[in-house]
Write an enzyme that holds these catalytic residues in place. Structure first.
Site, PDB file in Angstrom:
ATOM      1  N   LYS A  33       9.713  -5.493-101.697  1.00 52.65           N
ATOM      2  CA  LYS A  33      10.890  -4.618-101.610  1.00 52.65           C
ATOM      3  C   LYS A  33      10.839  -3.569-102.729  1.00 52.65           C
ATOM      4  CE  LYS A  33      13.806  -8.293 -99.849  1.00 52.65           C
ATOM      5  NZ  LYS A  33      13.444  -8.093 -98.442  1.00 52.65           N
ATOM      6  N   LYS A  79       2.507 -14.447 -97.038  1.00 54.35           N
ATOM      7  CA  LYS A  79       3.788 -14.119 -96.385  1.00 54.35           C
ATOM      8  C   LYS A  79       4.434 -15.386 -95.813  1.00 54.35           C
ATOM      9  CE  LYS A  79       6.671 -11.649 -93.854  1.00 54.35           C
ATOM     10  NZ  LYS A  79       7.810 -11.138 -94.582  1.00 54.35           N
TER      11      LYS A  79
HETATM   12  P1  ADP Z   1      14.314 -10.709 -96.577  1.00 56.99           P
HETATM   13  O1  ADP Z   1      14.364 -11.630 -95.417  1.00 56.99           O
HETATM   14  O2  ADP Z   1      15.579  -9.927 -96.747  1.00 56.99           O
HETATM   15  O3  ADP Z   1      13.075  -9.846 -96.641  1.00 56.99           O
HETATM   16  P2  ADP Z   1      13.163 -12.261 -98.755  1.00 56.99           P
HETATM   17  O4  ADP Z   1      13.381 -13.731 -98.838  1.00 56.99           O
HETATM   18  O5  ADP Z   1      11.831 -11.781 -98.319  1.00 56.99           O
HETATM   19  O6  ADP Z   1      14.330 -11.665 -97.857  1.00 56.99           O
HETATM   20  O7  ADP Z   1      13.476 -11.593-100.176  1.00 56.99           O
HETATM   21  C1  ADP Z   1      14.721 -11.807-100.826  1.00 56.99           C
HETATM   22  C2  ADP Z   1      14.581 -12.960-101.832  1.00 56.99           C
HETATM   23  O8  ADP Z   1      13.805 -12.541-102.950  1.00 56.99           O
HETATM   24  C3  ADP Z   1      15.852 -13.441-102.464  1.00 56.99           C
HETATM   25  O9  ADP Z   1      16.545 -14.354-101.639  1.00 56.99           O
HETATM   26  C4  ADP Z   1      15.333 -14.128-103.736  1.00 56.99           C
HETATM   27  O10 ADP Z   1      15.215 -15.521-103.515  1.00 56.99           O
HETATM   28  C5  ADP Z   1      13.928 -13.554-103.937  1.00 56.99           C
HETATM   29  N1  ADP Z   1      13.653 -12.994-105.259  1.00 56.99           N
HETATM   30  C6  ADP Z   1      12.485 -13.181-105.908  1.00 56.99           C
HETATM   31  N2  ADP Z   1      12.466 -12.529-107.064  1.00 56.99           N
HETATM   32  C7  ADP Z   1      13.672 -11.882-107.185  1.00 56.99           C
HETATM   33  C8  ADP Z   1      14.245 -11.029-108.184  1.00 56.99           C
HETATM   34  N3  ADP Z   1      13.599 -10.710-109.280  1.00 56.99           N
HETATM   35  N4  ADP Z   1      15.496 -10.535-107.957  1.00 56.99           N
HETATM   36  C9  ADP Z   1      16.155 -10.859-106.831  1.00 56.99           C
HETATM   37  N5  ADP Z   1      15.667 -11.676-105.860  1.00 56.99           N
HETATM   38  C10 ADP Z   1      14.425 -12.185-106.019  1.00 56.99           C
HETATM   39 MG    MG Z   2      11.051 -10.455 -96.832  1.00 57.85          MG
END
Ligand code: ADP
Ligand code: MG
Length: 310
Positions: free
Chosen positions: A273, A132
């Site tokens: 997600k 994480k």
């Molecule tokens: P949050 O703070 O909203 O949880 P995260 O950084 O944990 O955000 O997750 C969102 C990020 O996931 C996006 O900014 C992107 O860089 C990343 N990401 C990785 N794989 C994908 C994908 N297949 N489609 C879209 N985004 C992706």
């Molecule tokens: Mg996140």
């Protein structure tokens, strides 16, 4: 509409709802950034009963760095820092929501942010492998302070901590009662304070639970109707970050599981997600959408984001 007849909408806000890419994350920036998602949530609260959950990746990592740079006072374990982020972010969300509701002419809506613990299993294999990302983003591995695990993410190099799966939300009954009583509830902040059971008591552990997985668990345990995961991209993409990148408007559970297995979604960011949304609709939830923070209202209307379908 009578409060009890309104569907329950859970909005999970990403860390970027507070700190955008490239920002240092001052308190002024965080308050300013919150207006965009919170204004939409205030509007939606006219038609839905609302639960807000939020991440804490940037904030909890910053707190860890802050205390590591000071040797005059005792160091706090990660579990206490997660609790601190529930307080600080809960305060920021609650006060912004209060102002936005007043702007809409709503002066009597009760709001509450609830300190939430989430049970994890001591046997979770995630304790062996930190995934994480938390805290600041570094352009290279060399720039990151030494002495702890660092991983390359889509955003850059970041410190990583262990992230066990949520087993159950301790305050689920209280949350249900608060929904029934008409409260807008901010809970499960930063994925919840991670605890393991010790008989009837709980013991905090050094970890950060993913807020999307904690939100899916909460959604299932309190009976949410619509689950919206709001982040900094428009939805779920195939071949993310390449020239063949393609955002999807709909994704069914079978394809989602296949794409997870094929490694399309990064650990600790998009993968949880998609897993959270899949879990929610698989367990009977009505709708789950992954969308951008600017399109929360459109996503609820079915006009934006990636909808995960059975
Ligand atoms: P949050 O703070 O909203 O949880 P995260 O950084 O944990 O955000 O997750 C969102 C990020 O996931 C996006 O900014 C992107 O860089 C990343 N990401 C990785 N794989 C994908 C994908 N297949 N489609 C879209 N985004 C992706
Ligand atoms: Mg996140």
């Amino acid at each position: 509409m009578n409060n009890r007849d309104k569907p329950i909408l859970l909005v999970a806000l990403g860390g970027n709802a507070l700190i955008r890419k490239g920002e240092r994350g001052t308190v002024t920036q965080q308050f300013k950034n919150l207006v965009l998602p919170i204004r939409q949530i205030a509007q939606l609260s006219q038609d839905y009963r609302i639960i807000i959950t939020h991440g804490n990746g940037p904030q909890v990592g910053n707190l860890l760095l802050q205390q590591e740079s000071c040797s005059d006072v005792p160091k706090l374990p990660l579990e206490i820092l997660v609790a601190q982020t529930q307080g600080q972010i809960g305060y920021m969300i609650e006060s912004t929501l209060d102002s936005q509701l007043m702007d809409l002419g709503v002066h009597v809506k009760p709001l509450i942010s609830l300190i939430t613990y989430v049970v994890v299993s001591e046997q979770d294999p995630a304790f062996l492998n930190p995934t994480k990302p938390i805290g600041p983003i570094y352009a290279s591995k060399k720039q990151a302070p030494s002495g702890y695990p660092v991983a390359k993410t889509a955003k850059g190099f970041r410190r990583v901590v262990v992230s066990p799966k949520p087993v159950t939300i301790i305050e689920k009954r209280e949350i249900k009662k608060l929904i029934t009583a008409g409260f807008i509830i901010i809970c499960c902040g930063g994925g919840g304070i991670p605890v393991v059971r010790e008989g009837r008591a709980f013991q905090g552990v050094d970890a950060v639970i993913d807020k999307d997985l904690a939100s899916a668990k909460l959604a299932q345990e309190v009976g949410v109707d619509i689950f919206v995961i709001a982040t900094d991209v428009n939805g779920v993409a195939l071949n993310y970050g390449t020239k063949d990148e393609k955002f999807m408007r709909r994704l069914n559970i079978g394809s989602a599981n296949q794409l997870i297995a094929d490694g399309h979604f990064a650990d600790g960011s998009m993968r949880p997600k998609v897993e959270a949304a899949v879990q929610f609709v698989r367990d009977g939830g009505k709708r789950a959408v992954i969308t951008s923070i600017k399109a929360i209202e459109s996503a609820v209307k079915g006009q934006a984001g990636t909808e995960i379908i059975v």
